[in-house]
Design an enzyme around this catalytic site. Structure first.
Site, PDB file in Angstrom:
ATOM      1  N   ASP A 137       0.862  -1.017   0.060  1.00 26.30           N
ATOM      2  CA  ASP A 137       0.270  -0.179  -0.052  1.00 26.30           C
ATOM      3  C   ASP A 137       0.809   1.239  -0.072  1.00 26.30           C
ATOM      4  OD1 ASP A 137      -2.430   1.238  -0.036  1.00 26.30           O
ATOM      5  OD2 ASP A 137      -2.655   1.290   2.009  1.00 26.30           O
ATOM      6  N   TYR A 139       1.179   5.904  -0.598  1.00 23.55           N
ATOM      7  CA  TYR A 139       0.798   6.783   0.023  1.00 23.55           C
ATOM      8  C   TYR A 139       0.723   7.913  -0.888  1.00 23.55           C
ATOM      9  CZ  TYR A 139       0.502   9.421   4.521  1.00 23.55           C
ATOM     10  OH  TYR A 139       0.358  10.353   5.805  1.00 23.55           O
ATOM     11  N   HIS A 144      -3.759  14.180   1.287  1.00 22.59           N
ATOM     12  CA  HIS A 144      -4.039  13.409   2.280  1.00 22.59           C
ATOM     13  C   HIS A 144      -2.763  13.384   3.285  1.00 22.59           C
ATOM     14  CE1 HIS A 144      -5.292   9.781   4.527  1.00 22.59           C
ATOM     15  NE2 HIS A 144      -4.271   9.176   4.477  1.00 22.59           N
ATOM     16  N   ARG A 153       1.807  14.903  13.543  1.00 21.96           N
ATOM     17  CA  ARG A 153       2.971  15.427  13.753  1.00 21.96           C
ATOM     18  C   ARG A 153       2.590  16.994  13.194  1.00 21.96           C
ATOM     19  NH1 ARG A 153       3.928  11.252  10.404  1.00 21.96           N
ATOM     20  NH2 ARG A 153       4.105  12.804   8.781  1.00 21.96           N
ATOM     21  N   GLU A 209     -10.647   4.224   3.857  1.00 18.85           N
ATOM     22  CA  GLU A 209      -9.803   4.969   3.125  1.00 18.85           C
ATOM     23  C   GLU A 209     -10.093   4.998   1.569  1.00 18.85           C
ATOM     24  OE1 GLU A 209      -5.849   5.727   5.616  1.00 18.85           O
ATOM     25  OE2 GLU A 209      -5.770   4.400   4.155  1.00 18.85           O
ATOM     26  N   GLU A 211      -9.573   4.415  -2.039  1.00 20.31           N
ATOM     27  CA  GLU A 211      -8.031   4.006  -2.557  1.00 20.31           C
ATOM     28  C   GLU A 211      -8.737   3.393  -3.933  1.00 20.31           C
ATOM     29  OE1 GLU A 211      -4.738   2.322  -0.696  1.00 20.31           O
ATOM     30  OE2 GLU A 211      -5.305   3.095   1.171  1.00 20.31           O
ATOM     31  N   ASP A 243      -9.284   0.845   2.241  1.00 19.18           N
ATOM     32  CA  ASP A 243      -8.174   0.423   3.439  1.00 19.18           C
ATOM     33  C   ASP A 243      -8.627   0.700   4.550  1.00 19.18           C
ATOM     34  OD1 ASP A 243      -5.699  -0.566   4.481  1.00 19.18           O
ATOM     35  OD2 ASP A 243      -4.783   1.520   4.131  1.00 19.18           O
ATOM     36  N   ARG A 247      -7.359   4.338  13.699  1.00 19.20           N
ATOM     37  CA  ARG A 247      -6.717   5.379  13.765  1.00 19.20           C
ATOM     38  C   ARG A 247      -6.085   5.377  15.280  1.00 19.20           C
ATOM     39  NH1 ARG A 247      -5.590   6.506   8.722  1.00 19.20           N
ATOM     40  NH2 ARG A 247      -7.537   7.278   7.353  1.00 19.20           N
ATOM     41  N   GLN A 250      -3.311   3.104  15.037  1.00 16.81           N
ATOM     42  CA  GLN A 250      -2.378   3.383  14.221  1.00 16.81           C
ATOM     43  C   GLN A 250      -1.410   4.552  15.193  1.00 16.81           C
ATOM     44  OE1 GLN A 250      -3.937   4.926  10.694  1.00 16.81           O
ATOM     45  NE2 GLN A 250      -1.991   5.478   9.990  1.00 16.81           N
ATOM     46  N   TYR A 254       2.471   3.128  14.972  1.00 14.77           N
ATOM     47  CA  TYR A 254       3.069   3.556  13.539  1.00 14.77           C
ATOM     48  C   TYR A 254       4.644   3.896  13.493  1.00 14.77           C
ATOM     49  CZ  TYR A 254       3.032   8.679  13.370  1.00 14.77           C
ATOM     50  OH  TYR A 254       3.471   9.947  13.385  1.00 14.77           O
ATOM     51  N   LYS A 263      -3.938  -1.943  10.167  1.00 13.28           N
ATOM     52  CA  LYS A 263      -4.212  -1.846   8.994  1.00 13.28           C
ATOM     53  C   LYS A 263      -4.887  -3.217   8.475  1.00 13.28           C
ATOM     54  CE  LYS A 263      -3.447   2.499   7.227  1.00 13.28           C
ATOM     55  NZ  LYS A 263      -4.235   3.375   6.423  1.00 13.28           N
ATOM     56  N   THR A 267      -9.451  -5.287   4.494  1.00 14.86           N
ATOM     57  CA  THR A 267      -9.357  -4.560   3.225  1.00 14.86           C
ATOM     58  C   THR A 267     -10.404  -5.056   2.330  1.00 14.86           C
ATOM     59  OG1 THR A 267      -7.098  -4.094   3.610  1.00 14.86           O
ATOM     60  CG2 THR A 267      -7.595  -3.865   1.489  1.00 14.86           C
ATOM     61  N   THR A 369      -4.835   6.463   0.289  1.00 16.18           N
ATOM     62  CA  THR A 369      -6.035   7.489   0.272  1.00 16.18           C
ATOM     63  C   THR A 369      -5.939   8.464  -0.649  1.00 16.18           C
ATOM     64  OG1 THR A 369      -6.145   7.181   2.652  1.00 16.18           O
ATOM     65  CG2 THR A 369      -7.610   8.834   1.975  1.00 16.18           C
ATOM     66  N   GLU A 383      -9.846  12.963   8.013  1.00 21.86           N
ATOM     67  CA  GLU A 383      -9.655  14.486   7.422  1.00 21.86           C
ATOM     68  C   GLU A 383     -10.814  15.220   7.543  1.00 21.86           C
ATOM     69  OE1 GLU A 383      -7.236  13.973   3.631  1.00 21.86           O
ATOM     70  OE2 GLU A 383      -7.858  12.132   4.120  1.00 21.86           O
TER      71      GLU A 383
END
Length: 442
Positions: A137, A139, A144, A153, A209, A211, A243, A247, A250, A254, A263, A267, A369, A383
């Site tokens: 997968d 990104y 996103h 972050r 997500e 995708e 996906d 959260r 995660q 992560y 994850k 799926t 995503t 989001e």
């Protein structure tokens, strides 16, 4: 490739449903999938979607009305997995596309024979179309990546390598299921914001997500990379992909190696794989902002710049238990477009193999995503709800920050361009099982 007779917008099919305006599966599409009659124990077999019907490839091959490579392709497509057909390569995929388009065209003499090879899609059940050995997968949406990075972050939302390298992680293929997947809310380690110690608990921030998935057709030997100019010849086609993401799990797990239990629990993919040949009319130039780093040479080409992006509209809708009870329509949460992707399908293949990694027929590459530049184009609830701080009004007196038990998420995708017939991807539907009320059972 150039456009050919299979893209002719004036071509019509004797399958009348294929000629209806906004049909997902007109004769210009002809996607591949694996099916059987619902409620039966008959063998799974490959087929082709046309209108509201499925053309059974095994039954078609038994008629013997195709010739040479098209006939060999129909035989391979008739298997319970599409891997052998995928491995035959684009000449075989294209030969079958042309042969079937001719047989299904208005006025075709084989109509009386082919009617016996059709099954209504409403009477079919579907399987994952290929034996998926590996799932990566990526990104690829900078919108996103930036928004999620800002949530996780705040001081450093977009890491410095993002604009140089297609970021990806190795996913879990065993939990990939076809549209209709129903799963239970996952549990895992979660660290509450007011605690230094994690706890084992059910996910409270479940998210979808939006995708796309690209299926590898022709693989490459171990140690041999794939040049970007040849990358798309390795891709069998695209389908929709949800996906599912936990959260809160995660956020804790992560770093430093990326997603794991957040994850790998579910799926979902749509049943029909749309070929790159069918998508050809919807190509658009791939661009990179002048002030951004330009791709390294192995990730760049003239063809990429001219036609490397795809104009594919993607949509996510939610249907809650309350909506079903009231028989109200699902609420559309967001709509975005794959043309905004920072990295292209060809770049994903070139980068995945640049170190000599061997891709195999049936391997699946997720795009990550797909969010667009506007807030309403976000490809996830994370989001849309600003990390759960702003509940999303979904009508019917309900709001959502994240997906709740009993909710059903439906992804749709389609392509439109002036002078060409609209084609679609069908639906990718998955639901979170409703947890029984302990008091109701007692």
């Amino acid at each position: 490739m150039a456009l050919d007779s299979t893209h002719d917008p004036d071509r019509r099919s004797w399958v009348e449903a294929a000629n209806i305006r906004n049909c997902d599966f007109p004769i210009q599409n002809l996607p591949f999938g694996v099916f059987r009659r619902a409620g039966s124990d008959t063998r799974w077999r490959g087929g082709i979607a046309i209108g509201d019907q499925i053309l059974d490839a095994a039954a078609l091959s038994e008629l013997g009305i195709l010739r040479d490579l098209a006939q060999q392709s129909a035989i391979a497509l008739g298997n319970s997995w599409l891997n052998a057909f995928m491995e035959m390569g684009r000449p075989a995929w294209r030969a079958l596309r042309h042969g079937v388009a001719d047989l299904l065209s208005e006025g075709a003499s084989a109509r009386s024979d082919l009617v016996k090879c059709l099954l209504p899609q409403s009477k079919a059940q579907y399987a994952v179309p290929a034996r998926i050995g590996d799932y990566t997968d990526f990104y690829t949406s900078i919108y996103h990546a930036t928004e999620v990075g800002r949530l996780f972050r705040p001081d450093n939302p977009l890491l410095p390598n993002y604009k140089w390298v297609p970021i990806g992680y190795h996913g879990r293929s065993s939990s990939i299921a076809v549209s209709g997947q129903i799963f239970h809310r996952p549990s895992g380690q979660i660290r509450p914001s007011d605690s230094e110690q994690p706890k084992l608990a059910p996910c409270a921030r479940l998210d979808y997500e939006v995708e796309l998935a690209a299926f590898v057709g022709v693989g490459n030997p171990l140690g041999q990379s794939v040049r970007i100019e040849e990358a798309e010849d390795r891709i069998f086609g695209l389908c929709l992909l949800n996906d599912w993401s936990a959260r809160d799990i995660q956020a804790w797990e992560y770093q430093p190696l990326g997603p794991f239990l957040a994850k790998n629990f579910a799926t979902t993919i749509s049943p029909w794989i749309v070929t790159l040949d069918a998508l050809e009319p919807f190509r658009v130039p791939w661009t990179r902002a002048a002030l951004d780093p330009q791709p390294l040479p192995y990730l760049d080409s003239t063809d990429l710049r001219q036609r490397g992006a795809m104009n594919i509209t993607l949509e996510a809708a939610i249907e809650t238990a309350k909506m079903r009870a009231a028989r109200t329509r699902p609420h559309v949460l967001a709509r975005s477009n794959f043309r905004h992707s920072y990295w292209s399908i060809a770049q994903l293949v070139a980068h995945h193999t640049v170190n000599g990694c061997n891709l195999r027929p049936g391997d699946m590459l997720g795009t990550g995503t797909q969010s667009g530049p506007e807030p309403e184009e976000a490809g996830s609830l994370l989001e849309l709800s600003k990390g759960g701080k702003q509940p999303v009004d979904i009508g019917n007196g309900e709001t959502r920050c994240f997906v709740e038990d009993g909710d059903r998420i439906t992804l749709r995708g389609w392509c439109e361009a002036p002078g060409h017939t609209r084609i679609g991807f069908g639906e990718c539907v998955s639901s979170v099982a409703k947890t029984p009320d302990p008091q109701a059972q007692s």
